[in-house]
Scaffold this active site. Structure first.
Site, PDB file in Angstrom:
ATOM      1  N   ARG A 402       0.826  -1.201  -0.004  1.00 45.59           N
ATOM      2  CA  ARG A 402       0.052   0.160   0.148  1.00 45.59           C
ATOM      3  C   ARG A 402       1.108   1.281   0.008  1.00 45.59           C
ATOM      4  O   ARG A 402       1.477   1.392   0.966  1.00 45.59           O
ATOM      5  CB  ARG A 402      -1.000   0.173   1.040  1.00 45.59           C
ATOM      6  N   HIS A 462       3.030  -9.433   1.576  1.00 48.29           N
ATOM      7  CA  HIS A 462       2.884  -8.323   2.407  1.00 48.29           C
ATOM      8  C   HIS A 462       4.090  -7.652   2.898  1.00 48.29           C
ATOM      9  O   HIS A 462       4.123  -6.831   3.859  1.00 48.29           O
ATOM     10  CB  HIS A 462       2.077  -8.943   3.717  1.00 48.29           C
TER      11      HIS A 462
END
Length: 500
Positions: A402, A462
């Site tokens: 992100r 991640h």
């Protein structure tokens, strides 16, 4: 179909189904909380109830009057935003299990339908508490000189000014849609705020239903008139007759729809992961409805009509006092530092060395540990920017999950690629609700000449890792950054993370 106005907590054996507990909150009085234990005979917590227990802790910060009022409003907005995502993903997933006929208890001992029943009960009470806390905080802000009002509270001069603003800045954006045999029920987008309008029928005919979408996002939710803040939906409702000239408006009530956004695809069978995810994003817009929020004073006929068209069970209807969509209240145009936490300026360690020899000389002398948000994220961006310009750097390899909208990170990678360095970016396209942004990043980097990998099949990457390969005396040397937080300058000012 009758819609229950209130649902109380169950009176069953609470020891085996998550007994509500009461505790004292500073400034909040006697507060009801819930256990995440769904079955006392199982060693496992229920996943959904555990998440709701977490959100209750966020809500506790919104209740805590030791926090300044603008911060309490932010906590309430965060709590509402969290709950939106919970319905879009978690509740939608439980619905999908029920639709698939899953009748096997989970590790916590609950069937999907039992989980859904408990979730419905607790989210009903949580939503009511969010709006109670929000209204209380708005009253506190009023007492501190930040005026929130309804259109009906304005004086004659302010009403005239508001009407002028509405006709010039709001009405041109609105699109009223009447439902009749030639105009079917319109598509209601996810998390959209709407007005359900009832129009008088002609010659004894039944009233007609119309929908007006409140264009939050296109226009700000807050309308400022004469040092007074009003909500956009209230302004539109007060002028609704302007949209239906020649018709008699019987009622106009706010409602909000939440849809299933938890799309699935077979990654192993996808020939083109990027195209598959883009197709999933298009389909996600049209997921089935999982929640309908309506104002408590909405006529039962309108509520029943919406429930039927959205194919919802009565338990999925939430009758509230408003304001609906508390997440939109996060960015109110109020500049009152005395009503917020003191602004915090993070430390920015000098990593250029005593003689400004550069960050690579500093890192050769030893590792550097940063603790965000107390240490700024600027050093990470400086590290990448220096690498992108350094002629001795041969390669930059990075994982991205992100990233947010900060231009420095993307610019550094593009500059490195344009300078002839090997740039490899593993961009996780399956980062929920950031898929479109990551697709955009991937295409921009590819156009700049970077090598882009769209994640790893069957896994979600991640990790937050950067490796820089640099030619130095004695051979190639690798410099690595490992972090617990995203490469996102905005969230790095909010979340507690470590960078090494």
């Amino acid at each position: 179909m009758t819609v229950p106005a209130e649902k109380s907590l169950p009176a069953r054996s609470v020891s085996s189904r998550g007994r509500p507990r009461r505790k004292e909150e500073p400034g909040g009085g006697d507060v009801r909380t819930h256990s995440a234990v769904a079955n006392s005979e199982s060693p496992f917590l229920n996943r959904e109830l555990s998440w709701l227990a977490f959100n209750e802790r966020v809500l506790a910060e919104a209740r805590d009057e030791r926090n300044p009022p603008l911060e309490r409003l932010k906590y309430a907005a965060i709590c509402g935003s969290n709950l939106d995502e919970f319905f879009m993903v978690r509740v939608a997933g439980v619905h999908r299990q029920i639709a698939a006929g899953v009748n096997t208890p989970g590790p916590d001992g609950l069937l999907p339908r039992e989980t859904l029943a408990l979730v419905r009960e607790r989210t009903q009470s949580m939503l009511r508490e969010i709006e109670r806390v929000t209204r209380k905080t708005l009253r506190d802000l009023n007492a501190a000189g930040v005026r929130f009002a309804r259109v009906s509270d304005l004086g004659k001069r302010a009403r005239a000014q508001l009407r002028e603003h509405y006709l010039a800045e709001i009405q041109p954006v609105l699109t009223p849609l009447v439902v009749d045999p030639s105009h079917p029920f319109p598509y209601l987008s996810n998390l959209s705020l709407n007005l359900a309008v009832l129009l008088e029928g002609g010659d004894g005919e039944d009233p007609e239903f119309a929908r007006v979408k409140v264009p939050v996002g296109v226009l700000p939710r807050a309308v400022c008139i004469a040092d007074t803040i009003l909500l956009l939906e209230d302004v539109i409702a007060a002028h609704i007759g302007e949209l239906f000239k020649g018709r008699t408006v019987l009622a106009a009530h706010v409602f909000r729809v939440t849809r299933n956004t938890d799309y699935e695809f077979e990654e192993e069978e996808a020939e083109d992961l990027l195209a598959t995810i883009e197709d999933g994003l298009r389909r996600r817009r049209f997921g089935s409805a999982v929640r309908l929020e309506v104002m408590r004073d909405t006529p039962t006929g309108i509520t029943a009509f919406l429930q039927e068209r959205l194919r919802l069970a009565p338990e999925d209807i939430f009758l509230l006092d408003g304001p609906l969509g508390s997440a939109d209240l996060m960015g109110l145009p109020v500049k009152r530092p005395d009503l917020s936490f003191p602004e915090f300026a993070p430390a920015v360690p000098d990593l250029d060395g005593d003689e400004d020899s550069g960050i690579f000389d500093t890192l050769r002398d030893g590792d550097v540990l940063l603790h965000h948000p107390y240490d700024g994220f600027t050093n990470i961006l400086d590290f990448l920017e220096e690498a992108s310009r350094d002629p001795r750097v041969l390669a930059i390899k990075q994982t991205l999950y992100r990233t947010g909208d900060d231009p420095r990170l993307l610019a550094a990678l593009r500059t490195a690629a344009e300078n002839g360095k090997q740039v490899v970016a593993l961009i996780e396209l399956k980062a929920r609700f950031d898929e479109q942004r990551n697709i955009s990043w991937a295409r921009k980097l590819e156009r700049a000449g970077a090598h882009v990998v769209y994640g790893v099949a069957g896994l979600k990457t991640h990790a937050k890792v950067t490796m820089i390969v640099r030619r130095e005396e004695g051979g190639l040397r690798r410099y690595v950054h490992i972090g617990t937080g995203n490469y996102n300058a905005k969230t790095a000012r909010l979340y507690t993370d470590l960078s090494l």
